[in-house]
Motif scaffolding. Structure first.
Motif, PDB file in Angstrom:
ATOM      1  N   PRO A 167       0.812  -1.222   0.000  1.00  0.00           N
ATOM      2  CA  PRO A 167       0.000   0.000   0.000  1.00  0.00           C
ATOM      3  C   PRO A 167       0.842   1.267   0.000  1.00  0.00           C
ATOM      4  CG  PRO A 167       0.214  -0.795   2.231  1.00  0.00           C
ATOM      5  CD  PRO A 167       0.912  -1.808   1.342  1.00  0.00           C
ATOM      6  N   GLY A 168       0.210   2.328  -0.440  1.00  0.00           N
ATOM      7  CA  GLY A 168       0.746   3.661  -0.201  1.00  0.00           C
ATOM      8  C   GLY A 168       0.170   4.135   1.126  1.00  0.00           C
ATOM      9  N   VAL A 169       0.968   4.815   1.934  1.00  0.00           N
ATOM     10  CA  VAL A 169       0.520   5.300   3.241  1.00  0.00           C
ATOM     11  C   VAL A 169       0.731   6.807   3.277  1.00  0.00           C
ATOM     12  CG1 VAL A 169       0.837   5.163   5.735  1.00  0.00           C
ATOM     13  CG2 VAL A 169       1.142   3.112   4.326  1.00  0.00           C
ATOM     14  N   GLU A 170      -0.359   7.545   3.533  1.00  0.00           N
ATOM     15  CA  GLU A 170      -0.293   8.998   3.545  1.00  0.00           C
ATOM     16  C   GLU A 170      -0.906   9.540   4.834  1.00  0.00           C
ATOM     17  OE1 GLU A 170      -1.806  12.757   0.811  1.00  0.00           O
ATOM     18  OE2 GLU A 170      -2.527  10.747   0.367  1.00  0.00           O
ATOM     19  N   PHE A 171      -0.123  10.322   5.565  1.00  0.00           N
ATOM     20  CA  PHE A 171      -0.573  10.962   6.802  1.00  0.00           C
ATOM     21  C   PHE A 171      -1.091  12.359   6.469  1.00  0.00           C
ATOM     22  CE2 PHE A 171       2.300   7.717   8.111  1.00  0.00           C
ATOM     23  CZ  PHE A 171       1.889   7.302   9.363  1.00  0.00           C
ATOM     24  N   VAL A 172      -2.250  12.719   7.039  1.00  0.00           N
ATOM     25  CA  VAL A 172      -2.836  14.040   6.815  1.00  0.00           C
ATOM     26  C   VAL A 172      -3.309  14.613   8.140  1.00  0.00           C
ATOM     27  CG1 VAL A 172      -3.546  13.561   4.436  1.00  0.00           C
ATOM     28  CG2 VAL A 172      -5.134  13.104   6.309  1.00  0.00           C
ATOM     29  N   GLN A 173      -3.317  15.921   8.246  1.00  0.00           N
ATOM     30  CA  GLN A 173      -3.875  16.576   9.423  1.00  0.00           C
ATOM     31  C   GLN A 173      -5.382  16.692   9.241  1.00  0.00           C
ATOM     32  OE1 GLN A 173      -1.976  20.307  10.213  1.00  0.00           O
ATOM     33  NE2 GLN A 173       0.048  19.391  10.323  1.00  0.00           N
ATOM     34  N   ILE A 174      -6.133  16.477  10.304  1.00  0.00           N
ATOM     35  CA  ILE A 174      -7.584  16.631  10.266  1.00  0.00           C
ATOM     36  C   ILE A 174      -7.902  17.989  10.866  1.00  0.00           C
ATOM     37  CG2 ILE A 174      -9.785  15.755  11.113  1.00  0.00           C
ATOM     38  CD1 ILE A 174      -8.542  12.951  11.027  1.00  0.00           C
ATOM     39  N   ALA A 175      -8.437  18.875  10.039  1.00  0.00           N
ATOM     40  CA  ALA A 175      -8.770  20.233  10.482  1.00  0.00           C
ATOM     41  C   ALA A 175     -10.041  20.244  11.327  1.00  0.00           C
ATOM     42  CB  ALA A 175      -8.920  21.158   9.287  1.00  0.00           C
ATOM     43  N   ALA A 176     -11.002  19.422  10.956  1.00  0.00           N
ATOM     44  CA  ALA A 176     -12.255  19.320  11.700  1.00  0.00           C
ATOM     45  C   ALA A 176     -12.872  17.962  11.391  1.00  0.00           C
ATOM     46  CB  ALA A 176     -13.226  20.427  11.306  1.00  0.00           C
ATOM     47  N   LEU A 177     -13.611  17.430  12.339  1.00  0.00           N
ATOM     48  CA  LEU A 177     -14.235  16.127  12.178  1.00  0.00           C
ATOM     49  C   LEU A 177     -15.678  16.199  12.675  1.00  0.00           C
ATOM     50  CD1 LEU A 177     -13.847  13.065  11.519  1.00  0.00           C
ATOM     51  CD2 LEU A 177     -13.259  12.765  13.926  1.00  0.00           C
ATOM     52  N   VAL A 178     -16.591  15.712  11.872  1.00  0.00           N
ATOM     53  CA  VAL A 178     -17.995  15.637  12.256  1.00  0.00           C
ATOM     54  C   VAL A 178     -18.321  14.176  12.468  1.00  0.00           C
ATOM     55  CG1 VAL A 178     -20.374  16.012  11.517  1.00  0.00           C
ATOM     56  CG2 VAL A 178     -18.597  17.658  10.905  1.00  0.00           C
ATOM     57  N   GLU A 179     -18.858  13.863  13.637  1.00  0.00           N
ATOM     58  CA  GLU A 179     -19.268  12.501  13.943  1.00  0.00           C
ATOM     59  C   GLU A 179     -20.741  12.514  14.346  1.00  0.00           C
ATOM     60  OE1 GLU A 179     -15.587  10.012  15.569  1.00  0.00           O
ATOM     61  OE2 GLU A 179     -16.118  11.697  16.869  1.00  0.00           O
ATOM     62  N   ASN A 180     -21.560  11.880  13.588  1.00  0.00           N
ATOM     63  CA  ASN A 180     -22.973  11.744  13.898  1.00  0.00           C
ATOM     64  C   ASN A 180     -23.193  10.330  14.411  1.00  0.00           C
ATOM     65  OD1 ASN A 180     -23.698  14.340  12.981  1.00  0.00           O
ATOM     66  ND2 ASN A 180     -23.598  13.619  10.880  1.00  0.00           N
ATOM     67  N   VAL A 181     -23.209  10.188  15.701  1.00  0.00           N
ATOM     68  CA  VAL A 181     -23.303   8.884  16.328  1.00  0.00           C
ATOM     69  C   VAL A 181     -24.751   8.633  16.733  1.00  0.00           C
ATOM     70  CG1 VAL A 181     -22.486   7.452  18.231  1.00  0.00           C
ATOM     71  CG2 VAL A 181     -20.947   9.097  17.170  1.00  0.00           C
ATOM     72  N   ARG A 182     -25.240   7.450  16.388  1.00  0.00           N
ATOM     73  CA  ARG A 182     -26.598   7.079  16.793  1.00  0.00           C
ATOM     74  C   ARG A 182     -26.609   6.594  18.227  1.00  0.00           C
ATOM     75  NH1 ARG A 182     -28.484   3.546  11.570  1.00  0.00           N
ATOM     76  NH2 ARG A 182     -28.484   5.261  10.105  1.00  0.00           N
ATOM     77  N   ALA A 183     -27.645   6.939  18.926  1.00  0.00           N
ATOM     78  CA  ALA A 183     -27.766   6.512  20.332  1.00  0.00           C
ATOM     79  C   ALA A 183     -28.315   5.117  20.424  1.00  0.00           C
ATOM     80  CB  ALA A 183     -28.666   7.472  21.079  1.00  0.00           C
TER      81      ALA A 183
END
Length: 98
Positions: free
Chosen positions: A82-98
């Motif tokens: 595989p190719g492996v690429e590291f990136v910075q996450i500027a913002a993350l949205v997580e919609n988690v079901r209860a």
């Protein structure tokens, strides 16, 4: 947070069913991994690619996980390196079901 794209590129040996099986079999191995927030197994049949996307709490945790030994193991599992690429996450949205 750090994201990591691990991309497997295939030629004529692309086997979508095999990749589904790998994802289903490996899924449970990633539950509870320290520092790993989430992982997605993805397929793009038209491009003959499988990409696994990881979200890590820290760069240290991500880099500690992706050793040469791990890359060698997944190369054997997926049949291509595989190719492996590291990136910075500027913002993350997580919609988690209860």
């Amino acid at each position: 947070m750090i994201g990591v794209f691990v991309t497997f590129r295939y030629g004529d040996d692309f086997n979508e069913q095999s990749l589904w099986t790998i994802a289903e079999t490996a899924r449970a191995k990633f539950e509870g991994v320290p520092g790993l927030r989430s992982k997605a197994f993805t397929l793009n049949s038209s491009k003959r690619e499988a990409t696994n996307f990881y979200v890590w709490e820290s760069e240290d945790a991500a880099k500690a996980f992706f050793t040469e030994a791990l890359i060698d193991r997944v190369t054997g599992l997926y049949g291509v390196r595989p190719g492996v690429e590291f990136v910075q996450i500027a913002a993350l949205v997580e919609n988690v079901r209860a």
